[in-house]
Design a protein around this motif. Structure first.
Motif, PDB file in Angstrom:
ATOM      1  N   SER A 286      22.856  42.208  37.000  1.00 14.20           N
ATOM      2  CA  SER A 286      22.067  41.024  36.651  1.00 14.20           C
ATOM      3  C   SER A 286      22.588  40.372  35.372  1.00 14.20           C
ATOM      4  O   SER A 286      22.614  39.148  35.259  1.00 14.20           O
ATOM      5  CB  SER A 286      20.601  41.403  36.462  1.00 14.20           C
ATOM      6  OG  SER A 286      20.071  41.870  37.677  1.00 14.20           O
ATOM      7  N   LYS A 287      23.022  41.191  34.406  1.00 15.28           N
ATOM      8  CA  LYS A 287      23.570  40.648  33.155  1.00 15.28           C
ATOM      9  C   LYS A 287      24.928  40.006  33.373  1.00 15.28           C
ATOM     10  O   LYS A 287      25.245  38.972  32.800  1.00 15.28           O
ATOM     11  CB  LYS A 287      23.702  41.753  32.098  1.00 15.28           C
ATOM     12  CG  LYS A 287      22.397  42.191  31.491  1.00 15.28           C
ATOM     13  CD  LYS A 287      22.646  43.261  30.455  1.00 15.28           C
ATOM     14  CE  LYS A 287      21.350  43.851  29.941  1.00 15.28           C
ATOM     15  NZ  LYS A 287      21.610  44.964  29.022  1.00 15.28           N
ATOM     16  N   ASN A 288      25.771  40.665  34.184  1.00 14.50           N
ATOM     17  CA  ASN A 288      27.131  40.183  34.418  1.00 14.50           C
ATOM     18  C   ASN A 288      27.423  40.220  35.920  1.00 14.50           C
ATOM     19  O   ASN A 288      27.875  41.245  36.439  1.00 14.50           O
ATOM     20  CB  ASN A 288      28.144  41.048  33.646  1.00 14.50           C
ATOM     21  CG  ASN A 288      29.548  40.525  33.789  1.00 14.50           C
ATOM     22  OD1 ASN A 288      29.772  39.440  34.308  1.00 14.50           O
ATOM     23  ND2 ASN A 288      30.502  41.306  33.340  1.00 14.50           N
ATOM     24  N   PRO A 289      27.180  39.126  36.643  1.00 10.72           N
ATOM     25  CA  PRO A 289      27.374  39.118  38.098  1.00 10.72           C
ATOM     26  C   PRO A 289      28.818  39.349  38.541  1.00 10.72           C
ATOM     27  O   PRO A 289      29.063  39.686  39.691  1.00 10.72           O
ATOM     28  CB  PRO A 289      26.907  37.722  38.516  1.00 10.72           C
ATOM     29  CG  PRO A 289      26.070  37.225  37.404  1.00 10.72           C
ATOM     30  CD  PRO A 289      26.589  37.885  36.169  1.00 10.72           C
ATOM     31  N   ARG A 290      29.788  39.171  37.662  1.00 13.01           N
ATOM     32  CA  ARG A 290      31.195  39.352  38.042  1.00 13.01           C
ATOM     33  C   ARG A 290      31.637  40.809  37.938  1.00 13.01           C
ATOM     34  O   ARG A 290      32.814  41.117  38.070  1.00 13.01           O
ATOM     35  CB  ARG A 290      32.074  38.460  37.175  1.00 13.01           C
ATOM     36  CG  ARG A 290      31.812  36.971  37.431  1.00 13.01           C
ATOM     37  CD  ARG A 290      32.738  36.110  36.633  1.00 13.01           C
ATOM     38  NE  ARG A 290      34.127  36.269  37.004  1.00 13.01           N
ATOM     39  CZ  ARG A 290      34.753  35.559  37.931  1.00 13.01           C
ATOM     40  NH1 ARG A 290      34.110  34.627  38.575  1.00 13.01           N
ATOM     41  NH2 ARG A 290      36.015  35.769  38.195  1.00 13.01           N
ATOM     42  N   THR A 291      30.721  41.722  37.727  1.00 11.52           N
ATOM     43  CA  THR A 291      31.047  43.144  37.654  1.00 11.52           C
ATOM     44  C   THR A 291      31.462  43.649  39.027  1.00 11.52           C
ATOM     45  O   THR A 291      30.815  43.351  40.024  1.00 11.52           O
ATOM     46  CB  THR A 291      29.821  43.941  37.169  1.00 11.52           C
ATOM     47  OG1 THR A 291      29.375  43.395  35.942  1.00 11.52           O
ATOM     48  CG2 THR A 291      30.152  45.396  36.974  1.00 11.52           C
ATOM     49  N   THR A 292      32.530  44.429  39.072  1.00 11.00           N
ATOM     50  CA  THR A 292      32.989  44.982  40.346  1.00 11.00           C
ATOM     51  C   THR A 292      32.384  46.363  40.565  1.00 11.00           C
ATOM     52  O   THR A 292      31.885  46.998  39.636  1.00 11.00           O
ATOM     53  CB  THR A 292      34.519  45.101  40.373  1.00 11.00           C
ATOM     54  OG1 THR A 292      34.927  45.995  39.346  1.00 11.00           O
ATOM     55  CG2 THR A 292      35.178  43.743  40.177  1.00 11.00           C
ATOM     56  N   ARG A 293      32.450  46.818  41.813  1.00 11.57           N
ATOM     57  CA  ARG A 293      31.931  48.158  42.118  1.00 11.57           C
ATOM     58  C   ARG A 293      32.717  49.224  41.374  1.00 11.57           C
ATOM     59  O   ARG A 293      32.146  50.205  40.910  1.00 11.57           O
ATOM     60  CB  ARG A 293      31.995  48.420  43.622  1.00 11.57           C
ATOM     61  CG  ARG A 293      31.031  47.569  44.405  1.00 11.57           C
ATOM     62  CD  ARG A 293      31.075  47.892  45.872  1.00 11.57           C
ATOM     63  NE  ARG A 293      32.434  47.687  46.389  1.00 11.57           N
ATOM     64  CZ  ARG A 293      32.856  48.063  47.575  1.00 11.57           C
ATOM     65  NH1 ARG A 293      32.044  48.672  48.396  1.00 11.57           N
ATOM     66  NH2 ARG A 293      34.091  47.827  47.968  1.00 11.57           N
ATOM     67  N   GLY A 294      34.026  49.025  41.238  1.00 21.87           N
ATOM     68  CA  GLY A 294      34.845  49.995  40.498  1.00 21.87           C
ATOM     69  C   GLY A 294      34.417  50.110  39.046  1.00 21.87           C
ATOM     70  O   GLY A 294      34.386  51.213  38.480  1.00 21.87           O
ATOM     71  N   ASP A 295      34.078  48.976  38.430  1.00 21.21           N
ATOM     72  CA  ASP A 295      33.588  48.996  37.047  1.00 21.21           C
ATOM     73  C   ASP A 295      32.284  49.789  36.950  1.00 21.21           C
ATOM     74  O   ASP A 295      32.077  50.561  36.011  1.00 21.21           O
ATOM     75  CB  ASP A 295      33.356  47.576  36.526  1.00 21.21           C
ATOM     76  CG  ASP A 295      34.637  46.782  36.390  1.00 21.21           C
ATOM     77  OD1 ASP A 295      35.723  47.405  36.337  1.00 21.21           O
ATOM     78  OD2 ASP A 295      34.560  45.535  36.344  1.00 21.21           O
ATOM     79  N   LEU A 296      31.406  49.590  37.930  1.00 16.94           N
ATOM     80  CA  LEU A 296      30.133  50.303  37.917  1.00 16.94           C
ATOM     81  C   LEU A 296      30.327  51.805  38.108  1.00 16.94           C
ATOM     82  O   LEU A 296      29.659  52.613  37.466  1.00 16.94           O
ATOM     83  CB  LEU A 296      29.210  49.748  38.994  1.00 16.94           C
ATOM     84  CG  LEU A 296      28.680  48.338  38.731  1.00 16.94           C
ATOM     85  CD1 LEU A 296      27.980  47.805  39.962  1.00 16.94           C
ATOM     86  CD2 LEU A 296      27.768  48.321  37.532  1.00 16.94           C
ATOM     87  N   VAL A 297      31.255  52.181  38.988  1.00 20.50           N
ATOM     88  CA  VAL A 297      31.548  53.607  39.197  1.00 20.50           C
ATOM     89  C   VAL A 297      32.039  54.227  37.891  1.00 20.50           C
ATOM     90  O   VAL A 297      31.594  55.315  37.497  1.00 20.50           O
ATOM     91  CB  VAL A 297      32.588  53.796  40.323  1.00 20.50           C
ATOM     92  CG1 VAL A 297      33.113  55.221  40.347  1.00 20.50           C
ATOM     93  CG2 VAL A 297      31.989  53.433  41.670  1.00 20.50           C
ATOM     94  N   ASN A 298      32.947  53.529  37.202  1.00 22.76           N
ATOM     95  CA  ASN A 298      33.474  54.057  35.940  1.00 22.76           C
ATOM     96  C   ASN A 298      32.384  54.165  34.878  1.00 22.76           C
ATOM     97  O   ASN A 298      32.329  55.159  34.138  1.00 22.76           O
ATOM     98  CB  ASN A 298      34.612  53.170  35.428  1.00 22.76           C
ATOM     99  CG  ASN A 298      35.824  53.217  36.335  1.00 22.76           C
ATOM    100  OD1 ASN A 298      36.022  54.193  37.048  1.00 22.76           O
ATOM    101  ND2 ASN A 298      36.617  52.176  36.326  1.00 22.76           N
ATOM    102  N   ASP A 299      31.508  53.160  34.789  1.00 22.94           N
ATOM    103  CA  ASP A 299      30.417  53.195  33.819  1.00 22.94           C
ATOM    104  C   ASP A 299      29.488  54.376  34.077  1.00 22.94           C
ATOM    105  O   ASP A 299      29.072  55.080  33.149  1.00 22.94           O
ATOM    106  CB  ASP A 299      29.611  51.892  33.855  1.00 22.94           C
ATOM    107  CG  ASP A 299      30.389  50.718  33.295  1.00 22.94           C
ATOM    108  OD1 ASP A 299      31.428  50.947  32.628  1.00 22.94           O
ATOM    109  OD2 ASP A 299      29.962  49.565  33.538  1.00 22.94           O
ATOM    110  N   LEU A 300      29.164  54.602  35.347  1.00 25.74           N
ATOM    111  CA  LEU A 300      28.266  55.701  35.694  1.00 25.74           C
ATOM    112  C   LEU A 300      28.928  57.055  35.490  1.00 25.74           C
ATOM    113  O   LEU A 300      28.271  58.028  35.124  1.00 25.74           O
ATOM    114  CB  LEU A 300      27.764  55.540  37.123  1.00 25.74           C
ATOM    115  CG  LEU A 300      26.775  54.396  37.324  1.00 25.74           C
ATOM    116  CD1 LEU A 300      26.531  54.150  38.799  1.00 25.74           C
ATOM    117  CD2 LEU A 300      25.469  54.696  36.611  1.00 25.74           C
ATOM    118  N   GLN A 301      30.245  57.139  35.714  1.00 28.12           N
ATOM    119  CA  GLN A 301      30.952  58.395  35.465  1.00 28.12           C
ATOM    120  C   GLN A 301      30.925  58.741  33.982  1.00 28.12           C
ATOM    121  O   GLN A 301      30.739  59.899  33.612  1.00 28.12           O
ATOM    122  CB  GLN A 301      32.399  58.310  35.947  1.00 28.12           C
ATOM    123  CG  GLN A 301      32.582  58.773  37.366  1.00 28.12           C
ATOM    124  CD  GLN A 301      34.050  58.795  37.757  1.00 28.12           C
ATOM    125  OE1 GLN A 301      34.873  58.139  37.135  1.00 28.12           O
ATOM    126  NE2 GLN A 301      34.366  59.534  38.797  1.00 28.12           N
TER     127      GLN A 301
END
Length: 99
Positions: free
Chosen positions: A7-22
């Motif tokens: 919601s803050k950054n709609p251009r975030t990719t799934r790979g970025d989210l995986v790395n953040d959660l890791q």
């Protein structure tokens, strides 16, 4: 966290989210992220294409065209024209999908 980040950054990719959660200590897959976001009502889309020519390039082309507007047709017979269009026969290569 996933929904808040997107919601803050709609251009975030799934790979970025995986790395953040890791980094946060949680292991998830890209499919899990997609399913979670879809349940929250968020859908993926292709990134918007940007114009290939910048305004500076457009002006340069117009200037060239105006300078050579009255050239005789015989002058253009010796010009070699090239087409630099990239064509993909089987799918779009290099298309980046955004969440």
């Amino acid at each position: 966290m996933i929904t808040r980040t997107v919601s803050k950054n709609p251009r975030t990719t799934r790979g970025d989210l995986v790395n953040d959660l890791q980094r946060a200590g949680t292991k998830v897959t890209k499919a899990t992220i997609s399913n979670t976001l879809r349940r929250q009502g968020l859908k993926s889309c292709s990134a918007r294409r940007v114009p290939l020519l910048k305004p500076v390039h457009v002006q340069a082309r117009l200037k060239f065209a105006r300078e050579h507007l009255d050239d005789p047709e015989e002058d253009w017979e010796n010009v070699i024209w090239s087409d630099e269009t990239k064509i993909e026969l089987f799918g779009a290569k290099g298309a980046r999908r955004m969440i």
